[in-house]
Design a protein around this motif. Structure first.
Motif, PDB file in Angstrom:
ATOM      1  N   VAL A  46     -47.098 130.227 101.104  1.00 58.89           N
ATOM      2  CA  VAL A  46     -47.742 130.933  99.999  1.00 58.89           C
ATOM      3  C   VAL A  46     -49.253 130.672  99.974  1.00 58.89           C
ATOM      4  CG1 VAL A  46     -47.879 131.097  97.490  1.00 58.89           C
ATOM      5  CG2 VAL A  46     -45.649 130.991  98.604  1.00 58.89           C
ATOM      6  N   ASP A 122     -45.642 136.059 109.485  1.00 61.93           N
ATOM      7  CA  ASP A 122     -45.068 137.394 109.263  1.00 61.93           C
ATOM      8  C   ASP A 122     -45.388 138.338 110.414  1.00 61.93           C
ATOM      9  OD1 ASP A 122     -47.718 136.943 108.252  1.00 61.93           O
ATOM     10  OD2 ASP A 122     -47.699 138.947 107.399  1.00 61.93           O
TER      11      ASP A 122
ATOM     12  N   LEU B  34     -42.027 130.224  96.507  1.00 63.30           N
ATOM     13  CA  LEU B  34     -42.238 131.651  96.780  1.00 63.30           C
ATOM     14  C   LEU B  34     -42.525 132.453  95.505  1.00 63.30           C
ATOM     15  CD1 LEU B  34     -39.556 132.493  99.488  1.00 63.30           C
ATOM     16  CD2 LEU B  34     -42.013 132.229  99.780  1.00 63.30           C
ATOM     17  N   ARG B  35     -42.239 131.840  94.337  1.00 63.97           N
ATOM     18  CA  ARG B  35     -42.524 132.545  93.092  1.00 63.97           C
ATOM     19  C   ARG B  35     -43.982 132.967  92.989  1.00 63.97           C
ATOM     20  NH1 ARG B  35     -40.188 128.118  89.222  1.00 63.97           N
ATOM     21  NH2 ARG B  35     -41.582 127.113  90.689  1.00 63.97           N
ATOM     22  N   MET B  37     -45.858 133.944  95.317  1.00 59.51           N
ATOM     23  CA  MET B  37     -46.229 134.792  96.452  1.00 59.51           C
ATOM     24  C   MET B  37     -46.625 136.182  95.978  1.00 59.51           C
ATOM     25  SD  MET B  37     -45.988 134.544  99.823  1.00 59.51           S
ATOM     26  CE  MET B  37     -46.405 135.728 101.070  1.00 59.51           C
ATOM     27  N   LYS B  38     -47.766 136.663  96.530  1.00 64.77           N
ATOM     28  CA  LYS B  38     -48.100 138.065  96.320  1.00 64.77           C
ATOM     29  C   LYS B  38     -47.577 138.811  97.531  1.00 64.77           C
ATOM     30  CE  LYS B  38     -52.208 138.329  93.450  1.00 64.77           C
ATOM     31  NZ  LYS B  38     -53.467 137.662  93.708  1.00 64.77           N
ATOM     32  N   SER B  39     -46.721 139.766  97.321  1.00 62.59           N
ATOM     33  CA  SER B  39     -46.136 140.415  98.490  1.00 62.59           C
ATOM     34  C   SER B  39     -47.091 141.449  99.055  1.00 62.59           C
ATOM     35  CB  SER B  39     -44.804 141.057  98.118  1.00 62.59           C
ATOM     36  OG  SER B  39     -45.034 142.103  97.219  1.00 62.59           O
ATOM     37  N   GLY B  40     -47.070 141.566 100.379  1.00 58.72           N
ATOM     38  CA  GLY B  40     -47.880 142.570 101.046  1.00 58.72           C
ATOM     39  C   GLY B  40     -47.153 143.899 101.063  1.00 58.72           C
ATOM     40  N   THR B  41     -47.795 144.906 101.667  1.00 59.67           N
ATOM     41  CA  THR B  41     -47.125 146.202 101.735  1.00 59.67           C
ATOM     42  C   THR B  41     -46.377 146.323 103.051  1.00 59.67           C
ATOM     43  OG1 THR B  41     -49.067 147.163 102.757  1.00 59.67           O
ATOM     44  CG2 THR B  41     -48.910 147.327 100.358  1.00 59.67           C
ATOM     45  N   PHE B  45     -47.331 145.448 106.981  1.00 57.31           N
ATOM     46  CA  PHE B  45     -46.476 144.684 107.881  1.00 57.31           C
ATOM     47  C   PHE B  45     -46.285 145.400 109.212  1.00 57.31           C
ATOM     48  CE2 PHE B  45     -42.322 143.533 109.615  1.00 57.31           C
ATOM     49  CZ  PHE B  45     -42.435 142.158 109.663  1.00 57.31           C
TER      50      PHE B  45
END
Lengths: 421, 305
Positions: A46, A122, B34-35, B37-41, B45
């Motif tokens: 993170v 990733d 993981l809370r 975490m900013k998710s990517g698009t 990816f």
């Protein structure tokens, strides 16, 4: 055939979770360590690698150090394979499989260590040929990806095939494994040579840019790998009824002894070259062995470590070359010293000085953070966990207690089998 | 007897349920960080390597990135993708007799190129060297630039040397960094996997890593961005000097040159016989850093007194 295999897998699953109290305690203990490591990795995932002690100046640290050490452990399986298959040594033939299983566990740990070192895990798929862009054959790292994964597949096949044949009580077909065993011998040398070339090929890092690194890597691997196996065998003897002949341990002891002598000799060669010529580029070696004075500061974080490693290796050498080494208790101690000594010497002792001083003459020291160490611990725990698990399946198969005909025919006394350190 | 079996079953199912809860709890605890975490698009990816993108692809990506920067940093920015001009070969020259170690180039570069302020990333390192040596191990990277120039010292600014034979591009396992036809070594920030092998390979310590997400105050952001140059970098990738290609490919000078108070810096096209850089290479006794490394830099140093 397929039905038999499915049955085998089902039984293997069941056997994996069958065992006595010590077995459960050991596996749960390792699982908890993996969880702690996993938690630490999520924090890193993170926040980024800022959670580590690495910097722009020292851009590789404990992860790559452990990776380098473990590639050696994986490669060292050949030291059982060569006596077993080339010289047809009977004792080695009985235990060679445990060496190959150790190679599998070591490679899995290697892959974990390189993955946790990535800034963008990733994007791992960028390395897959065709859909990604794989810089082969120019990048040594691309070579490393191929040889490590290839070695993993080879050993998975050899171990899986032989174990399944033994389970079915069938003679393995020569063609399905012997050519691959010999390929794996060459391949084992290649994984460690290529890993050495990762460092050797860098013109800006004189500490690594030396032809001696690859031979040194192989020698130290043949010290630490067989030493780990000797200790593993000692444990297998205690927790299971599987017989491992003393002769196998003594053959491994001879290998450790010879490799240790060569390893110390090569190290001495490097020290001589750096110190006697007194050239500008000896700063990294000086940093490692004595520490460096720079603008009024003393930098010597690695000095106590490398001297500990050298003392351990020399003590191990004294035990091994004298009759003491023939006593198993002393042999165990010598092996432990060898493992710790080599882990320091070719882990942090090889990686960190490559960055100190930097190519522009700056000195920034490296100290791993707690989070980084927890991740390392988790990776090790995972490797030991899967090695324990593989032994849990392999030992009953090898000793005939787990077979197609008999199913899982374990006596109560062997219920704690598979416990491993 | 029957009740006993029943109890046994109850005990077992109780234990099983307990184990299930424990396992679920353990997995939850492991994944807890993981809370934040900013998710990517997904588009991000699956984005392909720069050289495999069509013009339209790049336009789409640029729009997405502009949106992301607007959202994350609160700044309205424009990203362009200037291509190398054919027949141009960029080179740099630096007059060490003039450099006074003020580090103005360092700050101008940080502003121009949207480097992270926290942690602080700088492309240019100015080394304070004792007169009479080229030994970099005697350099001081942390000298006080309020008190310059100091007696008995000279100042050596080092940034990416844009090598003809770059060790960094060779080692990259995914070809995320390569040399453009105009001589500039660039990085696809959306392709780099962050293995940092290039940092180990560079003999000039020119590469920097984004150990965390770059932090730049909104008002300090330079809104004129280039795709392969000064757009704000994602976390976990490597970056470095790119000769300000979003400026130089449009005929301007690099930011470090423009700000230099002593005029020590000269930038230009090696292929242009009338250029100042050609004059310097022809008439001054220039040298390159670490010639023995065989990297063939496009960055020349000279003393002219």
């Amino acid at each position: 055939m397929v039905k038999d295999y499915v049955l085998f897998l089902g039984r293997a699953c069941k056997l994996s979770f069958t065992g006595g109290g010590p077995f459960y305690a050991w596996m749960i203990f390792l699982t908890i360590l993996c969880g702690i490591g996993g938690n630490a990795y999520m924090t890193q995932f993170v926040s980024g690698l800022t959670t580590t002690g690495m910097t722009d100046q020292v851009s590789w640290g404990a992860y790559i150090a452990n990776f380098t050490f473990l590639v050696g452990v994986a490669a060292a399986a050949v030291m059982l394979v060569i006596p077993a298959y080339v010289y047809r040594n009977k004792e080695m033939h009985d235990v060679v499989l445990f060496g190959e299983l150790l190679a599998i566990a070591a490679i899995v740990m290697c892959l974990i260590f390189v993955t946790v070192d990535l800034g963008r895990p990733d994007r791992f798929w960028h390395m897959i040929p065709v859909i990604g862009k794989f810089n082969f054959p120019v990048s040594m790292l691309a070579w490393d990806v191929i040889v490590l994964n290839g070695y993993l597949l080879l050993n998975l096949h050899i171990c899986g095939y032989l174990l399944f044949c033994k389970y079915m009580d069938r003679k393995p077909t020569w063609l399905f494994y012997i050519p691959l065993v010999f390929l794996a011998i060459v391949w084992a040398v290649s994984i460690h040579t290529v890993t050495a070339f990762l460092y050797v090929g860098l013109v800006g890092r004189p500490f690594w840019n030396a032809a001696i690194i690859a031979p040194r890597f192989l020698c130290s691997a043949f010290v630490a790998g067989p030493a780990i196996l000797i200790l593993a065998f000692q444990i297998i003897r205690r927790v299971s009824t599987y017989e491992i002949p003393d002769k196998a341990l003594h053959l491994l002891r001879n290998i450790v002894t010879t490799a240790l002598l060569i390893n110390l000799f090569l190290f001495a060669c490097e020290v001589f070259k750096e110190y006697y010529s007194g050239a500008l580029h000896s700063a990294s070696m000086t940093y490692l062995l004595q520490g460096l004075e720079h603008h009024g500061h003393t930098y010597n974080a690695l000095v106590p470590w490398i001297w500990t490693a050298l003392v351990l290796e020399v003590v191990a050498m004294i035990i091994l070359i004298t009759p003491l080494g023939k006593k198993l208790g002393y042999l165990d101690a010598a092996c432990l010293f060898c493992i710790v000594g080599v882990w320091i010497e070719k882990g942090m002792g090889l990686i960190i000085p490559g960055f100190i001083p930097t190519p522009l003459g700056n000195i920034v020291e490296y100290l791993p953070t707690t989070n980084e160490l927890l991740i390392c611990m988790g990776a090790w725990a995972f490797g030991i966990l899967i090695y324990s698990w593989m032994l849990r399946l392999a030992i009953p198969i090898m000793s005939g207690q787990f077979s197609h005909e008999k199913g899982i025919a374990l006596s109560m006394s062997s219920a704690s089998e598979g416990e491993m350190k | 007897m029957a009740t006993e079996t029943n109890n046994e079953v109850k005990r077992r199912s109780f234990l099983k349920a307990g184990a299930g809860v424990a396992i679920a709890g353990a997995i939850g605890a492991t994944l807890a960080p993981l809370r934040n975490m900013k998710s990517g698009t997904l588009d991000g990816f699956f984005q392909q390597h720069y050289t495999r993108l069509s013009k339209d692809d790049i336009q789409g990506i640029i729009t997405r990135l502009e949106g992301e920067i607007g959202r994350d940093y609160g700044a309205k920015v424009t990203i362009k993708d200037p291509k190398p001009k054919s027949g141009v070969r960029f080179a740099y020259a630096l007059n060490l007799s003039r450099c006074n170690g003020s580090r103005r180039c360092v700050t101008a570069c940080v502003q121009e190129n949207n480097q992270s302020r926290d942690p602080a990333i700088q492309y240019i390192k100015v080394l304070e060297m004792p007169s009479g040596t080229f030994d970099l191990e005697q350099s001081d990277h942390y000298y006080d630039d309020e008190q310059v120039p100091k007696e008995g010292k000279y100042y050596l600014p080092v940034q990416c040397q844009q090598c003809e034979n770059p060790p960094c591009t060779k080692v990259c396992p995914v070809e995320a960094t390569w040399k453009e036809p105009d001589g500039v070594t660039v990085i696809d920030y959306n392709w780099c996997i962050g293995c940092r092998y290039c940092m180990a390979a560079c003999p000039y310590e020119a590469r920097r890593f984004n150990f965390s997400k770059p932090e730049i105050p909104k008002e300090d952001i330079n809104p004129d961005m280039g795709y392969l140059s000064n757009r704000i970098r994602p976390v976990g990738v490597v970056e470095k000097c790119h000769f300000c290609l979003h400026r130089t490919r449009e005929g301007k000078n690099p930011a470090c040159l423009e700000v230099c108070p002593t005029g020590a810096r000269v930038f230009g096209d090696l292929n242009d016989p009338e250029s100042e850089i050609r004059y310097i290479i022809k008439n001054k006794r220039t040298y390159v850093l670490k010639e023995e490394a065989g990297t063939v830099p496009a960055f020349f140093y000279y003393f002219d007194v």
